[in-house]
Design an enzyme around this catalytic site. Structure first.
Site, PDB file in Angstrom:
ATOM      1  N   HIS A  38       0.820  -1.207   0.000  1.00 34.27           N
ATOM      2  CA  HIS A  38       0.000   0.000   0.000  1.00 34.27           C
ATOM      3  C   HIS A  38       0.857   1.262   0.000  1.00 34.27           C
ATOM      4  O   HIS A  38       1.980   1.271   0.506  1.00 34.27           O
ATOM      5  CB  HIS A  38      -0.896   0.016   1.248  1.00 34.27           C
ATOM      6  N   SER A 105      -5.454  -6.098  -9.876  1.00 37.46           N
ATOM      7  CA  SER A 105      -5.712  -4.924 -10.714  1.00 37.46           C
ATOM      8  C   SER A 105      -5.689  -3.624  -9.921  1.00 37.46           C
ATOM      9  O   SER A 105      -5.801  -2.546 -10.497  1.00 37.46           O
ATOM     10  CB  SER A 105      -7.050  -5.070 -11.439  1.00 37.46           C
ATOM     11  N   GLU A 107      -6.120  -0.843  -6.348  1.00 40.72           N
ATOM     12  CA  GLU A 107      -7.128   0.053  -5.780  1.00 40.72           C
ATOM     13  C   GLU A 107      -6.699   1.499  -6.019  1.00 40.72           C
ATOM     14  O   GLU A 107      -5.504   1.824  -5.917  1.00 40.72           O
ATOM     15  CB  GLU A 107      -7.287  -0.175  -4.265  1.00 40.72           C
TER      16      GLU A 107
END
Length: 321
Positions: A38, A105, A107
């Site tokens: 992230h 894919s 976020e």
């Protein structure tokens, strides 16, 4: 026997802590580990987002047995697929064959930072499939040039190439992503225990391949404290991926989940220290056909007690699944 894994949740702990946690998971007897990748936490209450690939390199050196895996990396916006191929090959060498490359894919939460826009899900899956093709070409050795719909590669080569290369997992949430996973993946990745995902994956070419699920849990001897922590840090997860893939930042997730009650989270996430409740939360994944299930202990400062409890009580109970 279903293999039980541990999640290094980069959104809720700093880099040194994450390495300590996965080392603890290895000692506790977890079968494998995964790490999120992230650039933002889902909610500000989580408070972290270190660079996952640096953590992985450190974890590869700190541990000796436990497999490592991205869960998941998006190879289409923040990272070019040729760069992902180099990172994954290096990780496979550092870990001496313990690494798997989990791809998805993406976020908007994480990928918006490069200012490339956020196309429709159909386009994102097209990009993912093209990216996987580039990565596999580089894993095969030699020079690679590619001029496709979404990506260009000029005379790329991996000079430090592992044998074998890391297996590639593909995250799925619906039929179209299952098609991509079945065609391109060595394993399936999912966060919901939906048997129809595994059926579709098998029908599109994934029959007999591993299927890895993931489940958040909130261990605490004080169940009320566990519920409060799960609500504070993980209520975003109840929104579903059609929402979660689209929102651009923690403020959006806070707004989207503002009416989610603590009881709503407690109904979806096992909280407390009742081993049977945790086993029953894992059971749907096993019954759906998942071969591996990674647990997320909610709360970066609640890992050590969870790992100790897991070694003594949870893992022995889950082995019986």
């Amino acid at each position: 026997m279903v293999r039980i894994g541990y999640t290094m949740m980069t959104e809720q702990a700093g880099p040194r802590e994450l390495v300590d946690h996965v080392l603890g998971a290895e000692r506790a007897g977890f079968d494998f580990s995964v790490i999120s990748d992230h650039s933002f936490p889902w909610l500000e209450a989580q408070g972290h987002a270190p660079y996952a690939w640096s953590v992985l390199g450190a974890a590869a050196q700190a541990t000796s047995r436990i497999p490592l895996m991205t869960y998941v990396t998006c190879p289409t916006f923040r990272y070019h697929p040729a760069v992902i191929a180099q990172k994954a090959a290096t990780m496979q060498l550092l870990s001496q064959g313990r690494f798997r490359l989990g791809l998805g894919s993406g976020e908007n939460l994480n990928e918006h930072i490069v200012g490339a826009g956020w196309p429709a899900a159909r386009v994102r899956l097209e990009m993912l499939e093209e990216a996987v093709g580039i990565i596999r070409s580089l894993f095969a050795g030699g020079y690679v040039s590619h001029h496709g719909t979404h990506f260009h590669v000029e005379d790329a080569r991996l000079w430090d190439l592992p044998d074998p290369p890391p297996p590639i997992g593909i995250a799925v949430s619906g039929d179209r992503s299952c098609q991509v996973a079945g065609r391109c993946g060595d394993l399936l990745i999912a966060t919901e225990p939906k048997p129809e995902l595994l059926t579709a994956f098998g029908g599109y070419g994934g029959s007999g391949k591993p299927c890895v699920g993931q489940l958040p849990v909130a261990y605490d001897t004080d169940r009320d404290a566990a519920v409060a922590r799960a609500h504070d840090q993980f209520r975003w997860a109840l929104g579903g991926w059609k929402v979660n893939a689209e929102l651009p930042g923690p403020a959006g997730f806070a707004q989207a989940s503002r009416y989610t009650r603590p009881q709503d989270v407690a109904d979806a996430v096992p909280c407390g220290d009742d081993v049977d409740a945790f086993v029953e939360a894992v059971r749907p994944y096993a019954e759906a056909g998942f071969t591996e299930i990674a647990l997320i202990q909610i709360g970066g400062d609640r890992q050590e007690s969870f790992l100790d409890w897991s070694a003594r009580k949870l893992l022995p109970a889950l082995r019986e699944l």
